[in-house]
Design a protein around this motif. Structure first.
Motif, mmCIF file in Angstrom:
data_model
loop_
_atom_site.group_PDB
_atom_site.id
_atom_site.type_symbol
_atom_site.label_atom_id
_atom_site.label_comp_id
_atom_site.label_asym_id
_atom_site.label_seq_id
_atom_site.Cartn_x
_atom_site.Cartn_y
_atom_site.Cartn_z
ATOM 1 N N LEU A 65 34.235 37.085 39.267
ATOM 2 C CA LEU A 65 34.428 36.051 38.245
ATOM 3 C C LEU A 65 35.882 35.992 37.794
ATOM 4 N N ALA A 66 36.538 37.140 37.752
ATOM 5 C CA ALA A 66 37.924 37.193 37.265
ATOM 6 C C ALA A 66 38.904 36.510 38.214
ATOM 7 N N VAL A 67 38.573 36.482 39.512
ATOM 8 C CA VAL A 67 39.510 35.918 40.493
ATOM 9 C C VAL A 67 39.000 34.621 41.114
ATOM 10 N N GLY A 68 37.889 34.080 40.594
ATOM 11 C CA GLY A 68 37.376 32.815 41.096
ATOM 12 C C GLY A 68 36.540 32.916 42.347
ATOM 13 N N PHE A 69 36.148 34.129 42.746
ATOM 14 C CA PHE A 69 35.275 34.302 43.909
ATOM 15 C C PHE A 69 33.905 33.704 43.610
#
Length: 501
Positions: free
Chosen positions: A451-455
């Motif tokens: 979630l933090a890196v847009g995965f």
């Protein structure tokens, strides 16, 4: 964007590394056990370097196994055995003593003295925890008091304290930080303000200089040194194992409950943005947090938790201590040879009892033995002890929540045991649901990092990925359930206070 999230799952008895794809499915996994040390009664220790080496080894091995390069890793998520306490030299990176494991009871009498001094309410109000040797703060105090020169060096800023997540982040990146879920297990952290608390530090005589920086559970917190994986990879998700498992089970709405069957057994209920106060000896703890960087306020989710110290560990004891089975997976077939427990009850209070008893002086007992008892009855009693302890926790949780439980989502190694899961449903009187991916601890860390890196784009997307593998429906009459639980509580009474001074 890479194809995988690499989850590092550092547990009490083993380290795992798992690659997850965009569907939340396991692409590859490696696991390695490491030694446990029991220097005297009630003490449990790890060599922190064993933790680090085993975790790095499986992380590198899983990438090699899958032929995955650093460019294919979008981020790393870390989840860890909680409360286990490490203190190390900031210059050399070497631990100053063995890590004191969460199961360790050496500070029980210190906790007694703090209660006698009237400090119990202070800790409960600020930390949401009971005053027990389980948590990291009293372990840190013990190290500062008993390791030669440790207090003076800590006050000079030469030493660093951390739970296992902080230790791994330090070894991977050189950064000294902890996420809020792990900080909330220290007896040093005000869970309402989201800060280390000066009053608590003073009571436990801990210098602020030894503490790590607190970061969100989901967010890029550090980058690995390039030599470990061939490039600097973002460490973007960190959470204690039980909080991570709750996230991995997609218990993202208030009132949802999961139970993890690992070395210990831990039931958590999502309570949303409010820290619910327990009247039934449950813990109030931070589940996970997002944001808090720059002008973005930190968003925190809270949990009610019941903690059982010995669950899967009882099976390991039958294997390693008694030699009743050769491998842990043999327990189900052996237990199934007995149609019932033969009135044998096994209370595995090897390191005291957790929720709802919080008795550090309880010790293990086996009751109801006759000449007709066999190793099959012992195996069945060991499995049933896990379900009975869980029933005790759920009773306390339902009193606090004032909401009837609709279902229990389960995970962890012992959740694969069909006999245990059916008995668990019978003891609770509600369906027990096992997901397709039972490695939800690692999955939760992966989700937080992704979630933090847009995965992954949203928590709603994560909820949609959760899938049922099997549903166990209760099939036992209420009278039979009540009779078994009544005998269990008699057995618990025989175990309690056994080692009290």
């Amino acid at each position: 964007m890479g194809r995988y999230i690499l989850a590092l799952d550092q547990g009490t008895t083993s380290s795992r590394a798992i690659l997850f794809d965009r569907l939340g499915q396991i692409a590859a996994m490696e696991q390695k056990e490491f030694p446990q040390h029991y220097p005297q009664s009630g003490w449990v220790e790890h060599d922190a370097n064993d933790i680090w080496r085993s975790q790095l080894e499986v992380a590198q091995a899983v990438l090699k196994k899958q032929r995955v390069g650093a460019a294919e890793i979008a981020a790393i998520g870390i989840t860890n055995q909680r409360e286990t306490t490490v203190v190390w030299d900031r210059q050399t990176g070497e631990p100053v003593c063995p890590a004191i494991v969460w199961q360790d009871r050496r500070t029980a009498q210190f906790c007694d003295r703090l209660r006698e001094a009237g400090k119990e309410e202070l800790f409960a109000r600020k930390t949401g925890l009971v005053l027990d040797a389980y948590f990291a703060g009293t372990k840190l105090n013990w190290i500062l008091e008993n390791v030669a020169g440790a207090r003076e060096r800590a006050e000079r800023g030469e030493l660093a304290f951390g739970t296992v997540d902080a230790w791994l982040v330090y070894k991977l990146s050189g950064e000294h930080l902890v996420d809020s879920s792990n900080a909330s297990r220290s007896l040093l952290f005000d869970i309402h303000r989201g800060e280390w608390d000066e009053e608590l530090l003073d009571v436990l005589d801990v210098p602020r200089a030894v503490l790590p920086r607190v970061v969100a559970s989901s967010g890029v917190a550090a980058h690995t040194r390039p030599e470990w994986f061939g490039a600097a990879l973002p460490i973007a998700g960190i959470a204690g194992d039980q909080q991570a498992a709750t996230f991995g089970q997609a218990c993202l709405r208030e009132g949802m409950v999961k139970n993890t069957y690992g070395t210990g057994c831990f039931m958590l209920m999502q309570t949303g943005s409010q820290a619910a106060v327990s009247k039934n000896k449950l813990l109030t703890t931070i589940g996970w947090s997002f944001g808090g960087d720059g002008d973005t306020p930190r968003q925190t989710s809270y949990m009610l938790e019941g903690s059982i110290f010995v669950a899967g560990a009882v099976v390991q004891w039958l294997r390693d201590g008694l030699g009743v089975i050769e491998k842990s997976s043999d327990i189900e077939a052996l237990a199934a040879q007995a149609p019932d427990n033969g009135s044998v009850y096994f209370v595995p209070a090897f390191t005291g009892l957790g929720t709802p008893y919080w008795d550090p002086y309880a010790r293990g007992s086996i009751s109801g033995l006759t000449r007709g008892a066999t190793k099959a009855h012992l195996a069945r009693a060991a499995l049933e002890s896990i379900a009975y302890q869980t029933a005790d926790v759920l009773e306390a949780m339902q009193k606090d929540a004032a909401l009837p439980l609709q279902e229990l989502r389960v995970d962890g190694g012992a959740a694969r045991n069909d006999l245990l899961m059916q008995f668990q449903a019978d003891m609770l009187g509600v369906p027990v649901i096992r997901p397709r991916v039972t490695e939800t601890t690692a999955l939760g860390a992966a989700y937080l990092a992704g979630l933090a890196v847009g995965f992954w784009c949203s928590q709603e997307e994560i909820s949609a990925l959760w899938q049922v593998e099997r549903r166990f429906e209760p099939a036992m009459a209420d009278t039979a359930r009540a009779e078994l639980l009544a005998k269990w509580h008699k057995a618990v009474g025989c175990s309690r206070g056994w080692m009290a001074p």
